[in-house]
Write a protein that holds these residues in place. Sequence first.
Motif, mmCIF file in Angstrom:
data_model
loop_
_atom_site.group_PDB
_atom_site.id
_atom_site.type_symbol
_atom_site.label_atom_id
_atom_site.label_comp_id
_atom_site.label_asym_id
_atom_site.label_seq_id
_atom_site.Cartn_x
_atom_site.Cartn_y
_atom_site.Cartn_z
ATOM 1 N N ALA A 179 0.834 -1.207 0.000
ATOM 2 C CA ALA A 179 0.000 0.000 0.000
ATOM 3 C C ALA A 179 0.870 1.259 0.000
ATOM 4 O O ALA A 179 0.620 2.195 -0.765
ATOM 5 N N LEU A 180 1.895 1.298 0.842
ATOM 6 C CA LEU A 180 2.780 2.464 0.893
ATOM 7 C C LEU A 180 3.528 2.658 -0.415
ATOM 8 O O LEU A 180 3.666 3.789 -0.896
ATOM 9 N N ARG A 181 4.010 1.583 -0.993
ATOM 10 C CA ARG A 181 4.684 1.693 -2.297
ATOM 11 C C ARG A 181 3.719 2.261 -3.337
ATOM 12 O O ARG A 181 4.097 3.110 -4.148
ATOM 13 N N GLY A 182 2.481 1.780 -3.303
ATOM 14 C CA GLY A 182 1.480 2.273 -4.249
ATOM 15 C C GLY A 182 1.169 3.742 -4.042
ATOM 16 O O GLY A 182 1.003 4.490 -5.015
ATOM 17 N N LEU A 183 1.103 4.165 -2.785
ATOM 18 C CA LEU A 183 0.840 5.577 -2.501
ATOM 19 C C LEU A 183 1.987 6.450 -3.004
ATOM 20 O O LEU A 183 1.753 7.505 -3.602
ATOM 21 N N MET A 184 3.207 6.018 -2.766
ATOM 22 C CA MET A 184 4.359 6.786 -3.237
ATOM 23 C C MET A 184 4.359 6.845 -4.760
ATOM 24 O O MET A 184 4.607 7.907 -5.348
ATOM 25 N N ALA A 185 4.075 5.732 -5.416
ATOM 26 C CA ALA A 185 4.036 5.715 -6.882
ATOM 27 C C ALA A 185 2.950 6.653 -7.400
ATOM 28 O O ALA A 185 3.182 7.430 -8.338
ATOM 29 N N GLU A 186 1.788 6.599 -6.797
ATOM 30 C CA GLU A 186 0.682 7.465 -7.229
ATOM 31 C C GLU A 186 1.031 8.930 -7.041
ATOM 32 O O GLU A 186 0.668 9.777 -7.861
ATOM 33 N N ALA A 187 1.768 9.238 -5.990
ATOM 34 C CA ALA A 187 2.173 10.630 -5.747
ATOM 35 C C ALA A 187 3.101 11.149 -6.843
ATOM 36 O O ALA A 187 3.195 12.363 -7.048
ATOM 37 N N GLN A 188 3.765 10.247 -7.557
ATOM 38 C CA GLN A 188 4.632 10.668 -8.652
ATOM 39 C C GLN A 188 3.844 10.898 -9.938
ATOM 40 O O GLN A 188 4.312 11.560 -10.849
ATOM 41 N N LEU A 189 2.640 10.346 -10.005
ATOM 42 C CA LEU A 189 1.869 10.363 -11.249
ATOM 43 C C LEU A 189 0.683 11.317 -11.253
ATOM 44 O O LEU A 189 0.285 11.796 -12.308
ATOM 45 N N ASP A 190 0.099 11.539 -10.102
ATOM 46 C CA ASP A 190 -1.156 12.294 -10.013
ATOM 47 C C ASP A 190 -0.944 13.544 -9.161
ATOM 48 O O ASP A 190 -0.763 13.449 -7.947
ATOM 49 N N PRO A 191 -0.971 14.738 -9.777
ATOM 50 C CA PRO A 191 -0.718 15.970 -9.016
ATOM 51 C C PRO A 191 -1.695 16.188 -7.858
ATOM 52 O O PRO A 191 -1.290 16.673 -6.808
ATOM 53 N N GLU A 192 -2.957 15.823 -8.035
ATOM 54 C CA GLU A 192 -3.927 16.000 -6.948
ATOM 55 C C GLU A 192 -3.566 15.083 -5.776
ATOM 56 O O GLU A 192 -3.569 15.503 -4.619
ATOM 57 N N PHE A 193 -3.227 13.846 -6.090
ATOM 58 C CA PHE A 193 -2.830 12.931 -5.020
ATOM 59 C C PHE A 193 -1.511 13.364 -4.409
ATOM 60 O O PHE A 193 -1.326 13.265 -3.194
ATOM 61 N N ALA A 194 -0.576 13.845 -5.233
ATOM 62 C CA ALA A 194 0.734 14.275 -4.731
ATOM 63 C C ALA A 194 0.588 15.332 -3.650
ATOM 64 O O ALA A 194 1.295 15.305 -2.641
ATOM 65 N N GLU A 195 -0.331 16.258 -3.845
ATOM 66 C CA GLU A 195 -0.536 17.308 -2.840
ATOM 67 C C GLU A 195 -1.044 16.717 -1.526
ATOM 68 O O GLU A 195 -0.538 17.037 -0.452
#
Length: 189
Positions: free
Chosen positions: A82-98
């Motif tokens: 789950a944490l790896r997925g969250l970090m990966a998503e933060a690199q791809l999705d600006p809304e999630f990154a914030e």
Amino acid sequence: MDLLEEVGYGRLTIEGVAAKADVAKSTIYRWWTSKPALVMDAYGYAVTHRVPEPDTGTVAGDLTALLTDLYRVGEHPARVRALRGLMAEAQLDPEFAEAFRNWIETRRAIVAELLDRAVNRGELPSTVDHAVVADLVFGPFWYRLLVGHAPLDPRDAAAQADRVLAAARHGLEPPARMAAGTTRHHGRR
């Protein structure tokens, strides 16, 4: 959290959360405006309970307790994914990154609080760079979590806390601002 750890961020849907919670989708949207807001709110709540802010009376004890709890994630493969997925998503999705960065800042604030208490007790110099120390605390965690070259072992927490504190006590001060018109030489020209 169960759904996030079960299916990962990419496959998690508001519909799935509503079904698991046995509520209408509109109920979810009444409280959270988006999937990133929902996920990071839930994750932040869970992590606050899994890795609480320690107050042992010493900075060494506090950092060891924090790192021990932090490294325990390695004992839970679903949480690691789950944490790896969250970090990966933060690199791809600006809304999630914030949303992700905002959550990260709450964890870094805990380190700042530990350091402030240590400075007040005279354990660390007042010039210690909080941001660099937080990087030293969380950097090895994220690197091991993402790369997987070494385990996240709670038994390593005390040694890592010692390394962080040695650096904090010996020269981890914020960079000095250069006066106008002066230069600094670092042994190279």
